[in-house]
Design a protein around this motif. Structure first.
Motif, short mmCIF file in Angstrom:
data_model
loop_
_atom_site.label_atom_id
_atom_site.label_comp_id
_atom_site.label_asym_id
_atom_site.label_seq_id
_atom_site.Cartn_x
_atom_site.Cartn_y
_atom_site.Cartn_z
N ALA A 175 46.20 -51.98 -21.04
CA ALA A 175 47.26 -51.98 -22.06
C ALA A 175 48.15 -53.20 -21.90
O ALA A 175 49.37 -53.10 -21.85
N ARG A 176 47.54 -54.36 -21.83
CA ARG A 176 48.32 -55.60 -21.63
C ARG A 176 48.77 -56.19 -22.96
O ARG A 176 48.39 -57.30 -23.32
N SER A 177 49.55 -55.44 -23.70
CA SER A 177 50.14 -55.96 -24.93
C SER A 177 51.45 -55.23 -25.19
O SER A 177 51.60 -54.05 -24.82
N LEU A 178 52.40 -55.92 -25.82
CA LEU A 178 53.69 -55.30 -26.10
C LEU A 178 53.56 -54.10 -27.04
O LEU A 178 54.22 -53.07 -26.81
N PRO A 179 52.75 -54.16 -28.11
CA PRO A 179 52.64 -52.98 -28.98
C PRO A 179 52.11 -51.75 -28.24
O PRO A 179 52.61 -50.65 -28.44
N ARG A 180 51.11 -51.94 -27.38
CA ARG A 180 50.58 -50.79 -26.63
C ARG A 180 51.62 -50.23 -25.67
O ARG A 180 51.77 -49.02 -25.53
N GLN A 181 52.32 -51.12 -25.00
CA GLN A 181 53.36 -50.66 -24.08
C GLN A 181 54.46 -49.92 -24.84
O GLN A 181 54.96 -48.89 -24.38
N ALA A 182 54.86 -50.46 -25.98
CA ALA A 182 55.91 -49.83 -26.78
C ALA A 182 55.48 -48.43 -27.24
O ALA A 182 56.28 -47.48 -27.20
N TRP A 183 54.23 -48.30 -27.66
CA TRP A 183 53.73 -47.01 -28.11
C TRP A 183 53.72 -46.00 -26.96
O TRP A 183 54.16 -44.86 -27.11
N ARG A 184 53.27 -46.44 -25.79
CA ARG A 184 53.24 -45.55 -24.63
C ARG A 184 54.65 -45.16 -24.19
O ARG A 184 54.90 -44.02 -23.79
N ASP A 185 55.57 -46.12 -24.24
CA ASP A 185 56.97 -45.81 -23.88
C ASP A 185 57.56 -44.78 -24.84
O ASP A 185 58.31 -43.88 -24.42
N TRP A 186 57.22 -44.91 -26.12
CA TRP A 186 57.73 -43.96 -27.11
C TRP A 186 57.19 -42.56 -26.82
O TRP A 186 57.94 -41.58 -26.85
N LEU A 187 55.89 -42.47 -26.53
CA LEU A 187 55.30 -41.18 -26.19
C LEU A 187 55.96 -40.57 -24.96
O LEU A 187 56.25 -39.38 -24.91
N ASN A 188 56.22 -41.42 -23.97
CA ASN A 188 56.84 -40.93 -22.75
C ASN A 188 58.24 -40.39 -23.03
O ASN A 188 58.64 -39.35 -22.49
N GLY A 189 59.01 -41.10 -23.88
CA GLY A 189 60.33 -40.61 -24.24
C GLY A 189 60.29 -39.23 -24.87
O GLY A 189 61.15 -38.38 -24.60
N ARG A 190 59.29 -39.00 -25.69
CA ARG A 190 59.14 -37.68 -26.31
C ARG A 190 58.85 -36.62 -25.25
O ARG A 190 59.38 -35.50 -25.31
N ARG A 191 58.00 -36.97 -24.28
CA ARG A 191 57.60 -35.99 -23.27
C ARG A 191 58.71 -35.70 -22.27
O ARG A 191 58.72 -34.64 -21.65
N GLU A 192 59.63 -36.65 -22.09
CA GLU A 192 60.68 -36.47 -21.10
C GLU A 192 61.90 -35.74 -21.64
O GLU A 192 62.83 -35.46 -20.86
N ARG A 193 61.95 -35.44 -22.90
CA ARG A 193 63.09 -34.69 -23.41
C ARG A 193 63.19 -33.33 -22.73
O ARG A 193 62.16 -32.68 -22.52
N PRO A 194 64.39 -32.87 -22.38
CA PRO A 194 65.70 -33.48 -22.59
C PRO A 194 66.17 -34.34 -21.43
O PRO A 194 67.31 -34.80 -21.43
N ARG A 195 65.32 -34.60 -20.42
CA ARG A 195 65.73 -35.37 -19.24
C ARG A 195 65.29 -36.83 -19.36
O ARG A 195 64.83 -37.43 -18.40
#
Length: 303
Positions: A175-195
């Motif tokens: 995943a060596r691209s900014l779009p892929r990293q951004a997408w994965r970060d967004w998914l992680n933010g969803r999974r980490e709610r509410p912490r």
């Protein structure tokens, strides 16, 4: 579009931009420590580390125990040691814990808003900070981009590293691209709610600035950590959450295999920022490794 609706749209846009600008300034002015920090027993100080004035948070060991090396927490991408406070509090049961803001981030500003330190220079700054604090050697725990800084640091300053915990080391070579990293970060933010560390993250992004944030993101995806891991001499524990979309288990396992003295530990249900989302579980998992004598470091079913 008639003139009145057009002017109304421009007025709304101007108000929105003004509000965003005000909110951004308020975030930049947020204090280093707040009431939550004090409840956790977190303190702060600054030292002159070579050319850098570096701020760090620290928590002193709460329980009587044999003398041990300090534990140093190294923060991730653009964010600062602010989001390391929960983990520092958890580890302070058994260790003296220190968490610096690397130059350009958090409360360790650089002279120019456009200056961006490379991973190598960030690792050099970490070494200067250690010297300024009087530490010859320490145990290190990094999260995400912090693992990249620590990998470089461990290769070039091996005598300063007793052992390493690399939690969710980026980037996954797949995943060596900014779009892929951004997408994965967004998914992680969803999974980490509410912490999720989104609230401290907004403060730290404002303090770092958009220019430095984007430049550092580019460094993250280009960094050859997969090659550097082969030259890390210290014992290293790679910790991966089973629900981390940013660092999948396959890459975490490969990172552990590349380390000459590496092992993998998985935390069921864990996500990308265990230091904030699940600090007690993370601290409980890594404490045996941090306490172990040299010959016992990898007597673990996770090896």
């Amino acid at each position: 579009m008639s003139l009145v609706p057009a002017l109304l749209c421009l007025a709304i846009a101007a108000i929105a931009l003004g509000w965003l600008s005000l909110a951004w300034r308020r975030l930049k002015q947020a204090s280093a420590l707040d009431e939550g920090s004090r409840r956790l027993g977190i303190e702060g100080a600054s030292v002159q580390a070579g050319p850098y004035r570096m701020f760090f948070r620290f928590a002193r060991r709460r329980a009587p125990a044999p003398a041990r090396l300090p534990v140093v927490l190294v923060h991730g991408l653009v964010i600062s040691s602010r989001y390391m406070e929960p983990l520092a509090h958890s580890l302070a049961r058994d260790f003296d814990v220190f968490a610096p803001d690397l130059p350009g981030f958090g409360e360790s500003p650089l002279a120019s808003a456009r200056e961006v330190l490379s991973i190598t220079r960030l690792a050099d700054a970490l070494r200067l900070w250690l010297n300024a604090c009087g530490f010859e050697r320490a145990m290190f725990v990094g999260n995400s981009f912090g693992c990249q800084v620590l990998a470089d640091f461990a290769v070039r300053y091996p005598h300063a590293v007793d052992r390493l915990v690399l939690q969710a080391p980026t980037p996954d070579p797949a995943a060596r691209s900014l779009p892929r990293q951004a997408w994965r970060d967004w998914l992680n933010g969803r999974r980490e709610r509410p912490r999720t560390p989104a609230a401290p993250g907004r403060i730290d992004y404002a303090k770092a600035g958009l220019w430095r944030a984007i430049a550092t993101m580019r460094m993250l995806v280009r960094d050859p950590i997969d090659e550097r891991l082969k030259r890390v001499a210290a014992p290293a524990l790679v910790v991966a959450g089973t629900r981390d979309p940013v660092v999948p288990l396959a890459w975490a396992a490969e990172a552990a295999r590349r380390l000459p003295h590496g092992a993998l530990m998985t935390i069921e249900g864990g996500t990308h920022t265990l230091n904030y989302a699940a600090p007690h579980a993370f601290a409980f998992a890594i404490t045996p490794f941090l306490k172990a004598a040299g010959s016992d470091l990898f007597r673990s079913p996770h090896r």
